[in-house]
Motif scaffolding. Structure first.
Motif, PDB file in Angstrom:
ATOM      1  N   LYS A  29       0.737  -1.206  -0.072  1.00  0.00           N
ATOM      2  CA  LYS A  29      -0.002   0.084   0.073  1.00  0.00           C
ATOM      3  C   LYS A  29       0.922   1.406   0.014  1.00  0.00           C
ATOM      4  O   LYS A  29       2.119   1.262   0.336  1.00  0.00           O
ATOM      5  CB  LYS A  29      -0.831  -0.067   1.020  1.00  0.00           C
ATOM      6  N   ILE A  30       0.391   2.357  -0.502  1.00  0.00           N
ATOM      7  CA  ILE A  30       0.953   3.708  -0.365  1.00  0.00           C
ATOM      8  C   ILE A  30      -0.021   4.546   0.565  1.00  0.00           C
ATOM      9  O   ILE A  30      -0.976   4.952   0.450  1.00  0.00           O
ATOM     10  CB  ILE A  30       1.066   4.317  -1.846  1.00  0.00           C
ATOM     11  N   GLY A  36      -6.600  15.747  10.197  1.00  0.00           N
ATOM     12  CA  GLY A  36      -6.899  15.284  11.627  1.00  0.00           C
ATOM     13  C   GLY A  36      -5.958  14.067  11.980  1.00  0.00           C
ATOM     14  O   GLY A  36      -6.142  13.382  13.174  1.00  0.00           O
ATOM     15  N   GLY A  37      -4.908  13.919  11.262  1.00  0.00           N
ATOM     16  CA  GLY A  37      -4.006  12.765  11.614  1.00  0.00           C
ATOM     17  C   GLY A  37      -4.519  11.373  11.160  1.00  0.00           C
ATOM     18  O   GLY A  37      -3.689  10.355  11.594  1.00  0.00           O
ATOM     19  N   ASP A  38      -5.496  11.232  10.523  1.00  0.00           N
ATOM     20  CA  ASP A  38      -5.690   9.912  10.029  1.00  0.00           C
ATOM     21  C   ASP A  38      -4.998   9.693   8.724  1.00  0.00           C
ATOM     22  O   ASP A  38      -4.516  10.329   7.815  1.00  0.00           O
ATOM     23  CB  ASP A  38      -7.429   9.819   9.919  1.00  0.00           C
ATOM     24  N   TYR A  39      -5.299   8.286   8.336  1.00  0.00           N
ATOM     25  CA  TYR A  39      -4.651   7.898   7.268  1.00  0.00           C
ATOM     26  C   TYR A  39      -5.681   7.116   6.216  1.00  0.00           C
ATOM     27  O   TYR A  39      -6.868   6.446   6.719  1.00  0.00           O
ATOM     28  CB  TYR A  39      -3.429   6.862   7.329  1.00  0.00           C
ATOM     29  N   THR A  40      -5.570   7.184   4.883  1.00  0.00           N
ATOM     30  CA  THR A  40      -5.917   6.214   3.822  1.00  0.00           C
ATOM     31  C   THR A  40      -4.951   5.855   2.898  1.00  0.00           C
ATOM     32  O   THR A  40      -3.709   6.115   3.427  1.00  0.00           O
ATOM     33  CB  THR A  40      -7.421   6.920   3.142  1.00  0.00           C
ATOM     34  N   ALA A  41      -5.256   4.935   2.207  1.00  0.00           N
ATOM     35  CA  ALA A  41      -4.088   4.336   1.604  1.00  0.00           C
ATOM     36  C   ALA A  41      -4.627   3.956  -0.044  1.00  0.00           C
ATOM     37  O   ALA A  41      -5.853   3.639  -0.197  1.00  0.00           O
ATOM     38  CB  ALA A  41      -3.677   3.115   2.127  1.00  0.00           C
ATOM     39  N   LEU A  42      -3.636   3.928  -1.010  1.00  0.00           N
ATOM     40  CA  LEU A  42      -3.561   3.298  -2.152  1.00  0.00           C
ATOM     41  C   LEU A  42      -3.309   1.811  -2.093  1.00  0.00           C
ATOM     42  O   LEU A  42      -2.155   1.560  -1.614  1.00  0.00           O
ATOM     43  CB  LEU A  42      -2.674   4.130  -3.263  1.00  0.00           C
TER      44      LEU A  42
END
Length: 199
Positions: A29-30, A36-42
């Motif tokens: 993943k990328i 807000g300090g959260d993450y999502t990912a490719l």
């Protein structure tokens, strides 16, 4: 292959596809930081969920995606709070893709390459398209009402997630169609291809 052997075979393949979901999300993943300090990912983890649904049926595909991606979430401190949402959404991806591919189109019963291509594409778009819509919406309500994230931050995170989820869906659809169409004749030749009838 008798019924009992077939069940063991499907369980083993489900575990393999779950492992592919896990590996593709955990190691390939990328990560993309959001407000807000959260993450999502490719990532292409969802593609293996859909591929499993095409090869094994909706329940097995959904289970592979749910287990693989949920374990990936649980073992990653960044995504651990998303695990319950992940389990439900990935199960739905598999069920929707499997329903379209096997209950509507019966793709394992057809030998016409154009027909199989068309319905593989439609099933992939349906499953991954569902995720494009459901992931940000469920994510917003989950973050806002279950995790207690402030509503403005939750809206912004949902917007980011929607864009990334769309990119994941486009890439995932290409991967699923290419891999399924490549693997299908090989499995047929080896006598491992199974005709699936979703009930």
């Amino acid at each position: 292959m008798n019924r009992s052997d077939n069940k063991v075979h499907k369980i083993a393949l489900t575990a393999l596809m779950a492992a592919l979901c896990y590996v593709s999300f955990t190691y390939l993943k990328i990560p993309i930081p959001t407000f807000g300090g959260d993450y999502t990912a490719l990532h292409i983890g969802n593609a293996f969920c859909v591929l499993a649904a095409l090869l094994l049926g909706g329940w097995y595909g959904g289970l592979a995606g749910s287990l693989g991606m949920t374990i990936a979430d649980i073992l990653d401190p960044v995504y651990i709070t998303s695990a319950p949402k992940t389990f439900i959404l990935k199960l739905c991806i598999g069920l929707i893709s499997g329903f379209i591919a096997h209950r509507v189109a019966h793709i394992t019963e057809s030998h016409d390459a154009k027909y199989v291509f068309k319905w593989t594409l439609i099933a992939s778009i349906a499953g991954l398209g569902f995720n494009v819509i459901a992931d940000p919406i469920v994510g917003y309500f989950y973050k806002n009402y279950i995790l207690g994230v402030q509503s403005d931050a939750a809206k912004i995170m949902a917007t980011w997630a929607a864009g990334v989820t769309f990119l994941n869906a486009v890439v995932g659809t290409v991967v699923v169609v290419a891999v399924y169409l490549a693997v299908r004749p090989v499995l047929r030749k080896a006598g491992l291809f199974e005709v699936i009838s979703e009930s």
